[in-house]
Enzyme design. Structure first.
Site, short mmCIF file in Angstrom:
data_model
loop_
_atom_site.label_atom_id
_atom_site.label_comp_id
_atom_site.label_asym_id
_atom_site.label_seq_id
_atom_site.Cartn_x
_atom_site.Cartn_y
_atom_site.Cartn_z
CE LYS A 1 40.44 40.72 48.78
NZ LYS A 1 39.13 40.25 48.29
NE ARG B 1 41.17 34.15 47.34
CZ ARG B 1 41.38 35.12 46.47
NH1 ARG B 1 42.21 36.10 46.74
NH2 ARG B 1 40.77 35.13 45.31
NE ARG C 1 35.49 42.81 40.05
CZ ARG C 1 36.03 42.15 41.07
NH1 ARG C 1 36.34 42.80 42.17
NH2 ARG C 1 36.26 40.86 41.00
NE ARG D 1 38.78 39.33 37.95
CZ ARG D 1 39.09 39.20 39.23
NH1 ARG D 1 39.50 40.25 39.90
NH2 ARG D 1 39.01 38.05 39.83
NE ARG E 1 36.37 35.00 41.80
CZ ARG E 1 36.13 36.19 41.21
NH1 ARG E 1 35.32 36.27 40.19
NH2 ARG E 1 36.73 37.26 41.66
#
Ligand code: AMP
Length: 331
Positions: free
Chosen positions: A13, A88, A127, A160, A171
């Site tokens: 996203k 969400r 990431r 992160r 998550r």
């Protein structure tokens, strides 16, 4: 243009929002970024949110809804925005609709990016984000030339803290719990576009562009209710009248098919914890092999260079020898 990007964590996203910012000249509003900024600034809200975020759970609705309301009301969002990571859950989706309806500025399109679970895990575990320019890398699929350094600006690359196996797993589970409700909500409203999130960044960009082709931003005209003649515009109860509905929002057979696909589960059946651990092990092995391949390639390049140099020298010596042999024969 008011766009909403929905999809599992790691579905791309944020990456796709970057080109939409330029295309429509509107800000990206990421609740994850807003919350991380509050955590970094150690505000009371940030302190409250940190533990929840570290645990991979959702920050309470009242906090997030208040935060998004305040952000959307800022002047730079007047002409539109790209929501990334919000809503969400159903309550957040309804709160957003209430707010936008009261402002006469409805959502123009919801883009749902679908990606398989396996790929999501690999994307998130590897990431890396540049702290200076926001460029994205992946230690498995798109590693930087120099470890921990951005290829584009030389900034420091950051991994992160919630992009670890355990938190990612949670998550994704949290996402699965609510995703279908949110997806159905927008599907019923007729503004959901389902995008296949697999392929290159450019492939996905093209799919988004084609989904948005011909879409126009719509506004709702607010009018004072006739039953309250004494009301002034400031305190009038707004009656919402849609004055413009973009042609492209009308359901076409192709669109109906796409929306029907959205009803299907978005993330493939989740593997068990043992499988996740095996995958983590595999990813680490893969990284070690990639590193080894890198160093073998380096050595190979060096050897090829040396071979070329030696071949040149041999050729030179042979030529000299031939010359000497000829001179000798002449004598
Ligand atoms: P993200 O960067 O979108 O993956 O978000 C990181 C974390 O921030 C999530 O795991 C949640 O803990 C929190 N968060 C972000 N957006 C929301 C939201 N709309 N509602 C609740 N929590 C959120």
């Amino acid at each position: 243009m008011r766009l909403v990007l929905i999809g599992a964590p790691g579905s791309g996203k944020g990456t796709q929002a970057k080109f939409l910012i330029e295309k429509y000249n509107i800000p990206q509003i990421s609740t994850g970024d807003l919350l991380r900024a509050a955590v970094a600034a150690k505000t009371p809200l940030g302190r409250q949110a940190k533990a929840v975020m570290d645990a991979g759970q959702l920050v309470p609705n009242d906090i997030v809804i208040g935060m998004i309301r305040e952000r959307i009301m800022r002047p730079d969002a007047e002409n539109g925005f790209i929501l990334d990571g919000y809503p969400r859950n159903l309550e957040q989706a309804e709160a957003l609709d209430n707010l936008l309806t009261s402002l006469g500025r409805p959502i123009d399109a919801v883009l749902q990016i679908n990606v398989d679970f396996d790929l999501l895990m690999q994307r998130m575990v590897g990431r890396l984000t540049c702290l200076s320019c926001g460029a994205l890398f992946n230690s498995f699929t798109n590693p930087p030339a120099i470890d921990s350094q951005c290829d584009q600006c030389g900034g420091t690359l950051h991994h992160r803290s919630d992009d670890n196996e355990e938190t990612i797993d949670r998550r994704l589970r949290v996402y699965e719990t609510h995703a279908q409700h949110v997806s159905n909500y927008y599907s019923n409203k007729g503004n959901l576009h389902v995008i296949d999130g697999q392929g290159t960044v450019d492939d996905i960009k093209k799919r988004i562009k084609s989904a948005l082709r011909g879409l126009r931003s719509s506004r709702i005209k607010l009018q004072p209710a006739p039953a309250q003649p004494a009301a002034t515009p400031a305190n009038a109860q707004p009656e919402v009248i849609r004055t413009q509905i973009a042609e492209s929002l009308k359901p076409t057979p192709k669109r109906k098919k796409r929306e029907a696909a959205a009803i299907k589960p978005e993330v493939k059946k989740r593997p068990k914890k043992a499988e996740t651990a095996a995958k983590a092990k595999y990813l680490h092995q893969l990284k070690a092999m990639q590193d080894e391949l890198k160093s073998v390639r380096k050595e190979l390049t060096l050897l090829v260079r040396t071979e070329k140099k030696l071949t040149r020298e041999v050729a030179k010596s042979e030529a000299e020898l031939a010359k000497l042999t000829q001179q000798q024969a002449e004598l």
